[in-house]
Motif scaffolding. Sequence first.
Motif, PDB file in Angstrom:
ATOM      1  N   SER A 245      13.099-100.487  -4.758  1.00 23.33           N
ATOM      2  CA  SER A 245      12.962-101.944  -4.486  1.00 23.33           C
ATOM      3  C   SER A 245      11.402-102.319  -4.905  1.00 23.33           C
ATOM      4  O   SER A 245      10.914-103.170  -4.365  1.00 23.33           O
ATOM      5  N   LEU A 246      10.591-101.386  -5.763  1.00 19.61           N
ATOM      6  CA  LEU A 246       9.149-101.655  -5.647  1.00 19.61           C
ATOM      7  C   LEU A 246       8.926-102.708  -6.984  1.00 19.61           C
ATOM      8  O   LEU A 246       9.644-102.557  -7.876  1.00 19.61           O
ATOM      9  N   THR A 247       7.854-103.529  -6.807  1.00 16.59           N
ATOM     10  CA  THR A 247       7.562-104.282  -7.818  1.00 16.59           C
ATOM     11  C   THR A 247       6.834-103.371  -8.867  1.00 16.59           C
ATOM     12  O   THR A 247       6.213-102.307  -8.564  1.00 16.59           O
ATOM     13  N   PRO A 248       6.625-103.746 -10.313  1.00 15.74           N
ATOM     14  CA  PRO A 248       5.850-102.933 -11.064  1.00 15.74           C
ATOM     15  C   PRO A 248       4.620-102.267 -10.475  1.00 15.74           C
ATOM     16  O   PRO A 248       4.063-101.205 -10.804  1.00 15.74           O
ATOM     17  N   ASP A 249       3.700-103.526  -9.978  1.00 18.50           N
ATOM     18  CA  ASP A 249       2.418-102.893  -9.454  1.00 18.50           C
ATOM     19  C   ASP A 249       2.435-101.924  -8.546  1.00 18.50           C
ATOM     20  O   ASP A 249       1.765-101.116  -8.369  1.00 18.50           O
ATOM     21  N   GLU A 250       3.363-102.270  -7.426  1.00 19.46           N
ATOM     22  CA  GLU A 250       3.689-101.360  -6.348  1.00 19.46           C
ATOM     23  C   GLU A 250       3.926 -99.818  -6.917  1.00 19.46           C
ATOM     24  O   GLU A 250       3.503 -98.998  -6.459  1.00 19.46           O
ATOM     25  N   ARG A 251       4.819 -99.950  -7.779  1.00 17.67           N
ATOM     26  CA  ARG A 251       5.334 -98.587  -8.344  1.00 17.67           C
ATOM     27  C   ARG A 251       4.189 -97.710  -8.950  1.00 17.67           C
ATOM     28  O   ARG A 251       3.988 -96.851  -8.812  1.00 17.67           O
ATOM     29  N   ASP A 252       3.269 -98.573  -9.774  1.00 18.04           N
ATOM     30  CA  ASP A 252       2.226 -97.869 -10.420  1.00 18.04           C
ATOM     31  C   ASP A 252       1.276 -97.265  -9.131  1.00 18.04           C
ATOM     32  O   ASP A 252       0.906 -96.272  -9.518  1.00 18.04           O
ATOM     33  N   ALA A 253       1.187 -97.923  -8.186  1.00 18.67           N
ATOM     34  CA  ALA A 253       0.414 -97.267  -7.222  1.00 18.67           C
ATOM     35  C   ALA A 253       0.984 -96.182  -6.418  1.00 18.67           C
ATOM     36  O   ALA A 253       0.191 -95.218  -6.216  1.00 18.67           O
ATOM     37  N   VAL A 254       2.052 -96.262  -5.946  1.00 17.67           N
ATOM     38  CA  VAL A 254       2.840 -95.373  -5.305  1.00 17.67           C
ATOM     39  C   VAL A 254       2.805 -93.892  -6.433  1.00 17.67           C
ATOM     40  O   VAL A 254       2.641 -92.737  -5.888  1.00 17.67           O
ATOM     41  N   GLU A 255       2.937 -94.386  -7.585  1.00 20.48           N
ATOM     42  CA  GLU A 255       2.907 -93.166  -8.568  1.00 20.48           C
ATOM     43  C   GLU A 255       1.843 -92.417  -8.746  1.00 20.48           C
ATOM     44  O   GLU A 255       1.532 -91.168  -8.654  1.00 20.48           O
ATOM     45  N   GLU A 256       0.575 -93.364  -8.517  1.00 21.66           N
ATOM     46  CA  GLU A 256      -0.723 -92.660  -8.812  1.00 21.66           C
ATOM     47  C   GLU A 256      -0.935 -91.942  -7.531  1.00 21.66           C
ATOM     48  O   GLU A 256      -1.547 -90.840  -7.795  1.00 21.66           O
ATOM     49  N   LEU A 257      -0.482 -92.288  -6.300  1.00 24.13           N
ATOM     50  CA  LEU A 257      -0.885 -91.559  -5.063  1.00 24.13           C
ATOM     51  C   LEU A 257      -0.202 -90.242  -5.289  1.00 24.13           C
ATOM     52  O   LEU A 257      -0.403 -89.360  -4.816  1.00 24.13           O
ATOM     53  N   LEU A 258       1.047 -90.256  -5.675  1.00 28.17           N
ATOM     54  CA  LEU A 258       1.859 -88.994  -5.594  1.00 28.17           C
ATOM     55  C   LEU A 258       1.800 -88.118  -6.651  1.00 28.17           C
ATOM     56  O   LEU A 258       1.460 -86.829  -6.358  1.00 28.17           O
ATOM     57  N   PHE A 259       1.118 -88.644  -7.833  1.00 25.30           N
ATOM     58  CA  PHE A 259       0.696 -87.659  -8.726  1.00 25.30           C
ATOM     59  C   PHE A 259      -0.612 -87.054  -8.567  1.00 25.30           C
ATOM     60  O   PHE A 259      -0.691 -85.817  -8.710  1.00 25.30           O
ATOM     61  N   ARG A 260      -1.641 -87.838  -7.662  1.00 29.60           N
ATOM     62  CA  ARG A 260      -2.768 -87.071  -7.330  1.00 29.60           C
ATOM     63  C   ARG A 260      -2.315 -86.045  -6.591  1.00 29.60           C
ATOM     64  O   ARG A 260      -3.184 -85.031  -6.407  1.00 29.60           O
ATOM     65  N   MET A 261      -1.711 -86.112  -5.357  1.00 26.34           N
ATOM     66  CA  MET A 261      -1.206 -85.167  -4.446  1.00 26.34           C
ATOM     67  C   MET A 261      -0.655 -83.991  -5.225  1.00 26.34           C
ATOM     68  O   MET A 261      -0.921 -82.924  -4.711  1.00 26.34           O
ATOM     69  N   ALA A 262       0.360 -84.269  -5.954  1.00 20.36           N
ATOM     70  CA  ALA A 262       1.325 -83.151  -6.256  1.00 20.36           C
ATOM     71  C   ALA A 262       0.414 -82.330  -7.232  1.00 20.36           C
ATOM     72  O   ALA A 262       0.628 -81.146  -7.262  1.00 20.36           O
TER      73      ALA A 262
ATOM     74  N   THR B 110      -3.611 -85.724 -13.157  1.00 16.32           N
ATOM     75  CA  THR B 110      -4.667 -86.318 -12.304  1.00 16.32           C
ATOM     76  C   THR B 110      -5.315 -85.556 -11.143  1.00 16.32           C
ATOM     77  O   THR B 110      -5.855 -86.119 -10.073  1.00 16.32           O
ATOM     78  N   HIS B 111      -5.050 -84.299 -11.182  1.00 17.77           N
ATOM     79  CA  HIS B 111      -5.717 -83.558 -10.026  1.00 17.77           C
ATOM     80  C   HIS B 111      -7.121 -83.651 -10.303  1.00 17.77           C
ATOM     81  O   HIS B 111      -7.825 -83.778 -11.359  1.00 17.77           O
ATOM     82  N   SER B 112      -7.988 -83.220  -9.124  1.00 16.40           N
ATOM     83  CA  SER B 112      -9.497 -83.263  -9.049  1.00 16.40           C
ATOM     84  C   SER B 112      -9.844 -81.931  -9.828  1.00 16.40           C
ATOM     85  O   SER B 112      -9.352 -80.910  -9.983  1.00 16.40           O
ATOM     86  N   THR B 113     -10.874 -82.229 -10.664  1.00 15.00           N
ATOM     87  CA  THR B 113     -11.363 -80.941 -11.339  1.00 15.00           C
ATOM     88  C   THR B 113     -11.942 -79.582 -10.553  1.00 15.00           C
ATOM     89  O   THR B 113     -12.089 -78.922 -11.120  1.00 15.00           O
ATOM     90  N   LEU B 114     -11.840 -79.894  -9.340  1.00 15.16           N
ATOM     91  CA  LEU B 114     -12.204 -78.815  -8.362  1.00 15.16           C
ATOM     92  C   LEU B 114     -11.255 -77.937  -8.469  1.00 15.16           C
ATOM     93  O   LEU B 114     -11.628 -76.664  -8.619  1.00 15.16           O
ATOM     94  N   VAL B 115     -10.060 -78.191  -8.627  1.00 10.90           N
ATOM     95  CA  VAL B 115      -9.065 -77.035  -8.356  1.00 10.90           C
ATOM     96  C   VAL B 115      -8.592 -76.308  -9.674  1.00 10.90           C
ATOM     97  O   VAL B 115      -7.983 -75.431  -9.636  1.00 10.90           O
ATOM     98  N   GLU B 116      -8.869 -77.014 -10.846  1.00 11.64           N
ATOM     99  CA  GLU B 116      -8.787 -76.240 -12.135  1.00 11.64           C
ATOM    100  C   GLU B 116      -9.744 -75.508 -12.623  1.00 11.64           C
ATOM    101  O   GLU B 116      -9.693 -74.784 -13.657  1.00 11.64           O
ATOM    102  N   GLN B 117     -11.072 -75.288 -11.799  1.00  3.64           N
ATOM    103  CA  GLN B 117     -11.958 -74.518 -12.132  1.00  3.64           C
ATOM    104  C   GLN B 117     -11.698 -72.920 -12.136  1.00  3.64           C
ATOM    105  O   GLN B 117     -10.937 -72.716 -11.381  1.00  3.64           O
ATOM    106  N   PRO B 118     -11.913 -72.298 -13.483  1.00  2.97           N
ATOM    107  CA  PRO B 118     -11.774 -70.842 -13.315  1.00  2.97           C
ATOM    108  C   PRO B 118     -12.783 -70.261 -12.300  1.00  2.97           C
ATOM    109  O   PRO B 118     -13.613 -70.651 -12.127  1.00  2.97           O
ATOM    110  N   PHE B 119     -12.146 -68.984 -11.759  1.00  3.51           N
ATOM    111  CA  PHE B 119     -12.922 -68.192 -10.955  1.00  3.51           C
ATOM    112  C   PHE B 119     -13.777 -67.401 -11.934  1.00  3.51           C
ATOM    113  O   PHE B 119     -13.561 -66.786 -12.724  1.00  3.51           O
ATOM    114  N   GLU B 120     -15.307 -67.290 -11.405  1.00  2.00           N
ATOM    115  CA  GLU B 120     -15.953 -66.323 -12.139  1.00  2.00           C
ATOM    116  C   GLU B 120     -15.361 -65.010 -11.695  1.00  2.00           C
ATOM    117  O   GLU B 120     -15.062 -64.781 -10.658  1.00  2.00           O
ATOM    118  N   GLU B 121     -15.489 -63.886 -12.596  1.00  2.00           N
ATOM    119  CA  GLU B 121     -14.690 -62.849 -12.435  1.00  2.00           C
ATOM    120  C   GLU B 121     -14.961 -62.053 -11.087  1.00  2.00           C
ATOM    121  O   GLU B 121     -16.089 -61.763 -10.713  1.00  2.00           O
TER     122      GLU B 121
END
Lengths: 270, 138
Positions: free
Chosen positions: A8-25, A89-100
């Motif tokens: 029952s979300l409006t398109p704008d609400e849906r965009d916001a919920v999706e953005e929040l969920l994708f960031r977290m996931a 849309t994850h933060s680039t912190l979590v994608e950084q490779p580890f230095e060996e």
Amino acid sequence: MSLDGPHSLTPDERDAVEELLFRMADDEYVAAERYIEWQIFAPTLESDLALSNIAQDEFGHARLWYDLLQDMGYSEQECIWERDPATWTHSTLVEQPFEEGDWADAILRSYLYDTAENLRMEALVDSSYPPIADRVAKVLAEERYHREHAQSWLERLTGGEHHEKVQAAVDRLFPYALTLFAAGPNEDAIVELGLRTENLDDLREEWLEIVVPFLESLDLTVPEPDEVALPEETGRDASHTDAWFDLYEDFTHTYNELELEEPIRLRGEG
Amino acid sequence: MSMDSGAPLGSDACAYTDYTPGEAPEEFPKTGEGATGVEAEIWEALYEVQDPEMPVSVVDLGLIYNVEVDGSKAIVEMTLTYTGCPARDMILNDVRCAAMTASGIDDAEVNLRYNPPWNVNMVTEQGKEHLREFGLSV
């Protein structure tokens, strides 16, 4: 104000919920992908287990949020396996490779990330979107020991011969950690709709009030946050460093090789 | 659910499943007590579904949050002890198949819920007894 379920979300609400969920996931999923690289290299058997276990938790939490996206009509393939890596849309912190072999990086990253994760979850306890609010308590209960693990290792690694390694990790990771609080295109709507009850600037301040004194108490020098230039790629606007595209190719390799029509399910769940 | 038998319960170090005691929310665990007809039959069938790692029924573990019947369809709400449970699809499928054995039921939907979050006090007395027999001290 409380929103109903996904239908029952409006398109704008849906965009916001999706953005929040994708960031977290995406944060949880990609953080876990990097942690598991330590599964066979951690410095003790106990930390092999601890890191794999933390990764398993984060995969579990990623699944909680991807599940809610699936309730909105996405498939698991669309969320992960066949999704254009240039849209994550994850933060680039979590994608950084580890230095060996840089254990200090893994530990510091976990500390910075999980402290932010805890604050984010607390700001979702009273989310106006009930499917999110209902899942937060479970996540909070499972996250607590992640921070304890990271803190106790940081205390162990600092003040001795490894101190410089930790300091180097602070210098390298701190700007990326600030991208955890970078806004996406629907951030204003996320706050206005009450999906998250705190805005990112406030979360950033609270995070700084925790991590800066703790790191300084270990004789580490923390950059002045307002003077740190954010990396060009924050992740939150789907901009990423090269390392992400390599990682994406690696973790989708088997999926693509098997040419599965859909992800394998144990005993063919219907 | 996953843990080494004999591990200290309530230990912060045992992370797969949080065994630190919490409050069992009112009305939980749900066991189907007082259910009648097809619903009672479904609860009975669910009692036969065990956790993949230990011989304890998912009902006694307190994982089943609700059972409803809508015509010929069963709707089961349940939780998991741990969000990272690698046997999730297997358990959901076992529960679904069990629910479909009740008379007049030809379809079943199993929905996951995480509210209230599960804790060890939501295990029934009988479940605790079975866990003790399995070698856990609860």
